[in-house]
Motif scaffolding. Structure first.
Motif, PDB file in Angstrom:
ATOM      1  N   ARG A 165       0.855  -1.177   0.000  1.00 56.09           N
ATOM      2  CA  ARG A 165       0.000   0.000   0.000  1.00 56.09           C
ATOM      3  C   ARG A 165       0.892   1.227   0.000  1.00 56.09           C
ATOM      4  N   SER A 196     -10.183   3.955  -3.005  1.00 54.63           N
ATOM      5  CA  SER A 196      -9.773   4.421  -1.680  1.00 54.63           C
ATOM      6  C   SER A 196      -9.148   5.804  -1.714  1.00 54.63           C
ATOM      7  N   GLY A 205      -4.271   0.910  -1.936  1.00 54.29           N
ATOM      8  CA  GLY A 205      -3.738  -0.304  -2.561  1.00 54.29           C
ATOM      9  C   GLY A 205      -3.465  -0.082  -4.033  1.00 54.29           C
ATOM     10  N   ASP A 206      -4.420   0.502  -4.739  1.00 50.92           N
ATOM     11  CA  ASP A 206      -4.183   0.914  -6.124  1.00 50.92           C
ATOM     12  C   ASP A 206      -5.092   2.095  -6.438  1.00 50.92           C
TER      13      ASP A 206
HETATM   14  P1  DGT Z   1      -7.581  -0.253  -2.114  1.00 52.95           P
HETATM   15  O1  DGT Z   1      -7.347  -0.180  -3.573  1.00 52.95           O
HETATM   16  O2  DGT Z   1      -7.261  -1.555  -1.505  1.00 52.95           O
HETATM   17  O3  DGT Z   1      -6.943   0.856  -1.370  1.00 52.95           O
HETATM   18  O4  DGT Z   1      -9.152  -0.055  -1.846  1.00 52.95           O
HETATM   19  P2  DGT Z   1     -10.317   0.272  -2.872  1.00 52.95           P
HETATM   20  O5  DGT Z   1     -11.501   0.607  -2.058  1.00 52.95           O
HETATM   21  O6  DGT Z   1      -9.876   1.274  -3.879  1.00 52.95           O
HETATM   22  O7  DGT Z   1     -10.604  -1.137  -3.548  1.00 52.95           O
HETATM   23  P3  DGT Z   1     -10.428  -1.682  -5.027  1.00 52.95           P
HETATM   24  O8  DGT Z   1      -9.424  -0.930  -5.800  1.00 52.95           O
HETATM   25  O9  DGT Z   1     -10.204  -3.148  -4.888  1.00 52.95           O
HETATM   26  O10 DGT Z   1     -11.863  -1.503  -5.658  1.00 52.95           O
HETATM   27  C1  DGT Z   1     -12.397  -0.220  -5.932  1.00 52.95           C
HETATM   28  C2  DGT Z   1     -13.842  -0.188  -5.507  1.00 52.95           C
HETATM   29  O11 DGT Z   1     -14.591  -1.108  -6.284  1.00 52.95           O
HETATM   30  C3  DGT Z   1     -14.099  -0.611  -4.086  1.00 52.95           C
HETATM   31  O12 DGT Z   1     -13.923   0.435  -3.180  1.00 52.95           O
HETATM   32  C4  DGT Z   1     -15.532  -1.037  -4.148  1.00 52.95           C
HETATM   33  C5  DGT Z   1     -15.654  -1.641  -5.498  1.00 52.95           C
HETATM   34  N1  DGT Z   1     -15.516  -3.089  -5.398  1.00 52.95           N
HETATM   35  C6  DGT Z   1     -14.433  -3.822  -5.677  1.00 52.95           C
HETATM   36  N2  DGT Z   1     -14.682  -5.136  -5.474  1.00 52.95           N
HETATM   37  C7  DGT Z   1     -15.960  -5.213  -5.047  1.00 52.95           C
HETATM   38  C8  DGT Z   1     -16.829  -6.288  -4.664  1.00 52.95           C
HETATM   39  O13 DGT Z   1     -16.451  -7.451  -4.679  1.00 52.95           O
HETATM   40  N3  DGT Z   1     -18.097  -5.973  -4.285  1.00 52.95           N
HETATM   41  C9  DGT Z   1     -18.537  -4.694  -4.267  1.00 52.95           C
HETATM   42  N4  DGT Z   1     -19.777  -4.438  -3.878  1.00 52.95           N
HETATM   43  N5  DGT Z   1     -17.755  -3.654  -4.609  1.00 52.95           N
HETATM   44  C10 DGT Z   1     -16.493  -3.911  -4.998  1.00 52.95           C
END
Ligand code: DGT
Ligand code: CA
Ligand code: CA
Ligand code: ZN
Length: 581
Positions: A165, A196, A205-206
């Motif tokens: 991260r 995020s 994370g990305d």
């Molecule tokens: P990160 O990248 O680990 O800091 O966190 P995020 O929140 O950016 O997560 P990421 O890049 O895997 O996915 C971006 C967004 O896409 C996440 O905040 C919510 C949505 N998302 C991803 N996977 C799923 C899922 O399996 N179910 C739902 N409902 N939404 C998802």
């Protein structure tokens, strides 16, 4: 050792830092030269602009305008941008084939210790270091011992748990610049940050970017050929994933205009938030996914942006920062989402260092810089004597320092400069200056900087004593954690917050990207005690004031309203809010 063309800020900063490490252990150079390299590494590391852009635009002259960068170092930076190599660095690395960069990131390991581990045990990199810990070779070394080995072990674990991260402060400016370029290309209609980073999590994370366009091929071509991109990992018509040179991946998604609102809602996340929103959609007879909010006739009814999705579901809009399923859904359904504090609410900065201690700019330079971004007041909080490495001042020096502040006040208009200090909370809980010196200040910021490993009970007693002394107005970076670098100090936060509440002590939100202290969860906890907050930058350079956005993002993640933030007050009201003795 060959390196790729070293053009990004992080690589250059790390090379300069490593030069400093080697010069330090070599012991043949002056302390001054070592410090010069460290300072330069720090400047480049904290720069929001790309050093390569500065060089291409204004040459070595432009580089020399940066804080702490003289002719020699500017030349080395130019060389590395032009050729991909820094001769001085290559030479030193040949002599000392040790990965100082990685190993000095282990809490408790400085350059000298890393060098000793190399000399005595032949440890050159993290892999060797881990092996040595497992085999208990380090505890036998003179000057290390069992405790030290245990700390190294813990440090490695801490590093690994956060690796993969990246700090928001490093990732967000990169996202901004990529988005700006895609917008300027004219190839896309809408370009929005999601994920995020949009939610302002302290690490990401990305990166996730969404666009709408009528020519996905061209957008993907443009994106994959940007100079920020190190490698293309996956390319398709609707999703491309790249590894950025700064060391993080970035997903670019092309969505149709009619799906944009639902896609933005989906990809901003968080996942936990989305799961709840989808349940509500189902209850109300809809189907919700990243393509749309579909009614019984399978027609997408949410066209526009993410606010349309919430509106159609009878929910009040929630800012991305609070979309974590921590109660925002319930408030949204009741129409009770609070208005959160914004950058525009902030009138002053109550944690600012100058070159009177460990800052790099003068009192006037800091005041001018703060004024130019619309601050109405700043408080000068230089270090006290228990911080000799930070040039901390004793009572006598503070007298002269206050006179210097008075002089600066006379020479500037349009911004007020307050007298304060970042006072060390000593081991026994007393403060590092005499009461008579403290009495001369407009307010007092106190922080823990030393003896960080005290047992929980002692640490709690120490902090409680300081906060109930009647002299502390603000507690600076309250847990003293460094994200991915140092655990928070071990104390009973409930006791500390209760004491702060009883004594009217304000908790700081230090906006520096590696600190963000208090962090979101502790803000929510402190808020529960009725405590007020000060969102400060802890600036050590005129260029640092811009880190406020990370503190604000964190405050919003902690659900803070303007009324809970003291530096959103006008000066007269602020001064009145500090207790009088
Ligand atoms: P990160 O990248 O680990 O800091 O966190 P995020 O929140 O950016 O997560 P990421 O890049 O895997 O996915 C971006 C967004 O896409 C996440 O905040 C919510 C949505 N998302 C991803 N996977 C799923 C899922 O399996 N179910 C739902 N409902 N939404 C998802
Ligand atoms: Ca993400
Ligand atoms: Ca992603
Ligand atoms: Zn501090």
């Amino acid at each position: 050792m060959k390196r790729n063309i070293a053009v990004d800020n992080k690589t250059i900063s790390e090379m300069l830092e490593e030069i400093a490490d080697i010069l330090e252990v070599e012991g043949e150079r002056s302390r001054f030269e070592v410090l010069a390299y460290r300072k330069a590494a720090d400047t480049i590391g904290n720069l929001q602009e790309r050093v390569e852009d500065i060089y291409r635009k204004s040459g070595t002259e432009g580089l020399m305008e940066l804080q702490g960068i003289g002719k020699g170092i500017a030349g080395s930076i130019a060389e590395s941008i032009d050729t991909g190599h820094m001769k001085k660095y290559d030479l030193l690395k040949k002599k000392f084939p040790v990965d100082f960069n990685a190993m000095t990131k282990v809490p408790g390991l400085g350059a000298k210790k890393v060098y000793k581990l190399y000399l005595e045990l032949g440890i050159r990199n993290m892999k060797n270091l881990k092996e040595a810990v497992v085999k208990h070779r380090i505890m036998k070394l003179e000057g290390f011992g069992e405790r030290s080995e245990g700390e190294i072990k813990k440090g490695i674990a801490l590093l690994e748990s956060s690796s993969g991260r990246m700090l928001l402060g490093n990732a967000l400016p990169e996202a901004d610049s990529i988005i700006k370029k895609i917008k300027e290309s004219g190839l896309a209609e809408k370009v929005e940050l999601a994920g995020s980073a949009r939610r302002m999590r302290e690490t990401v994370g990305d990166l996730d970017i969404l666009v709408t366009t009528n020519d996905s091929e061209k957008v993907m071509d443009f994106f994959t050929s940007m100079k920020e991109i190190g490698r293309v990992l996956l390319r398709g018509p609707t999703k491309t994933t790249v590894a950025l040179k700064i060391g993080i991946n970035c997903d670019l998604r092309v969505v149709s205009t009619s799906s944009f609102g639902a896609a933005l809602q989906y990809f901003v996340g968080s996942k936990d938030h989305n799961v709840r929103v989808r349940e509500i959609a189902i209850k109300k007879g809809y189907k919700l996914n990243e393509y749309g909010l579909f009614n019984k006739k399978n027609r997408n009814v949410a066209v526009g942006d993410d606010s349309e999705v919430y509106r159609k579901l009878g929910m009040q809009y929630m800012p991305p920062e609070i979309r974590e399923n921590k109660g925002e859904i319930e408030l949204s359904l009741k129409g009770k989402v609070p208005r959160l504090v914004e950058i525009a609410d902030i009138k002053g900065d109550l944690h600012v260092h100058t070159n009177h201690s460990d800052g790099s700019s003068s009192i006037s330079e800091m005041a001018e810089a703060a004024k130019s971004i619309g601050r109405e007041y700043i408080g000068i909080t230089d270090h006290t004597k228990s911080e000799p490495v930070a040039n901390g001042m004793d009572d006598k020096k503070f007298m002269k320092h206050f006179a210097d502040i008075d002089r600066a006040v006379k020479n500037i208009e349009g911004i007020s400069i307050l007298k304060s200090a970042e006072i060390d909370i000593l081991k026994d809980g007393s403060l590092d200056l005499k009461d008579s010196t403290l009495d001369m200040m407009d307010y007092r910021l106190a922080s823990v900087h030393t003896n960080l490993k005290m047992p929980r009970e002692e640490m709690t007693k120490r902090v409680v004593k300081a906060l109930s002394s009647g002299y502390v107005d603000i507690m600076g970076h309250p847990t003293d954690r460094i994200i991915g670098g140092r655990e928070p100090i071990n104390m009973d936060l409930d006791k500390v917050f209760q004491t702060a509440a009883d004594n009217g002590v304000v908790m700081e939100i230090d906006s520096f990207p590696g600190r963000l202290d208090l962090g979101d969860e502790n803000i929510i906890k402190a808020k529960g005690y009725g405590i007020k907050f000060s969102i400060d930058t802890d600036s050590h350079d005129a260029d640092h004031f811009k880190v406020l956005r990370y503190g604000i993002g964190t405050a919003r993640r902690g659900w803070l309203a303007k009324s809970e933030v003291i530096n959103a007050l006008q000066l007269e009201k602020l001064i009145k809010s500090f207790r009088k003795f």
